[in-house]
Enzyme design. Structure first.
Site, short mmCIF file in Angstrom:
data_model
loop_
_atom_site.label_atom_id
_atom_site.label_comp_id
_atom_site.label_asym_id
_atom_site.label_seq_id
_atom_site.Cartn_x
_atom_site.Cartn_y
_atom_site.Cartn_z
N ASN A 98 11.33 9.54 6.09
CA ASN A 98 10.96 8.36 6.36
C ASN A 98 9.04 8.31 6.41
OD1 ASN A 98 13.22 8.67 8.43
ND2 ASN A 98 13.18 6.67 7.53
N ILE A 105 4.21 5.65 6.52
CA ILE A 105 5.14 5.68 7.58
C ILE A 105 6.28 4.62 7.43
CG2 ILE A 105 5.78 6.21 9.98
CD1 ILE A 105 3.09 7.71 10.17
N CYS A 106 7.42 4.72 7.61
CA CYS A 106 8.55 3.66 7.75
C CYS A 106 9.02 3.85 9.24
CB CYS A 106 9.65 3.85 6.81
SG CYS A 106 10.80 2.62 7.34
N LEU A 107 8.38 3.19 10.17
CA LEU A 107 8.82 3.05 11.47
C LEU A 107 8.85 1.55 12.11
CD1 LEU A 107 9.63 4.51 14.21
CD2 LEU A 107 7.23 4.68 14.62
#
Length: 175
Positions: A98, A105-107
């Site tokens: 992620n 960042i994948c959040l």
């Protein structure tokens, strides 16, 4: 928590950065209510074209693939914060499904609009961001919908080799 804020001179467009040297464990960080709020207020006296950038070292230890690694994140708090999320980037090179090697960042809570309803809301705080980042190292490792597809496929192909690569990245970049 010990911090030593330093304001850097204004750069292009009047951008000010506040550097905060903080070594922390997430458990102790999240027990404190003050979090990074003090860092943000140091720039509230500036004009509306300036943003604040906070740099923290995040120490992950005693659990998961990333135990013992020290990961540095840069958080830019825009003028429109709390209506828009901060921008967060991982400055430490990492092998993670992620987080890309360039630090994206994948959040979902960092997204202004999220289909699943878990995106940014004006009621969220920087403390929520720290909780979210922590979850990327523990329970939210997402191998099904990754940002770093190569890392996720590596994990599916060979979990032991994936762990070895994560360990190698920690030794090389996150000490």
């Amino acid at each position: 928590m010990k911090s030593d804020p330093q304001v850097e001179p204004s750069g292009p467009g009047g951008l000010h950065r506040v550097k905060v040297a903080v070594m922390l464990t997430l458990a102790s960080k999240l027990k404190r209510d003050d979090g990074l709020k003090g860092s943000r207020t140091s720039a509230t006296t500036s004009d509306s074209t300036r943003r604040v950038s906070v740099r923290d070292k995040l120490l992950v230890k005693d659990e998961g693939y990333y135990q013992g690694g020290k990961f540095q994140f840069e958080t830019e708090v825009p003028d429109a914060y709390n209506m828009v999320p901060p921008k967060v980037k991982c400055l430490t090179r990492i092998w993670h499904p992620n987080i890309t090697e360039t630090g994206e960042i994948c959040l979902s809570l960092l997204r202004e609009h999220s289909i699943d309803g878990t995106g940014w809301a004006p009621t969220r705080t920087l403390k929520d961001v720290v909780w979210g980042l922590n979850s990327l190292f523990t329970d939210l490792l997402n191998f099904d919908d990754p940002l770093n597809i190569e890392a996720a496929e590596h994990h599916l192909r060979d979990k032991e080799d994936f762990r070895n690569k994560v360990d190698d990245y920690i030794k090389r970049y996150a000490r």
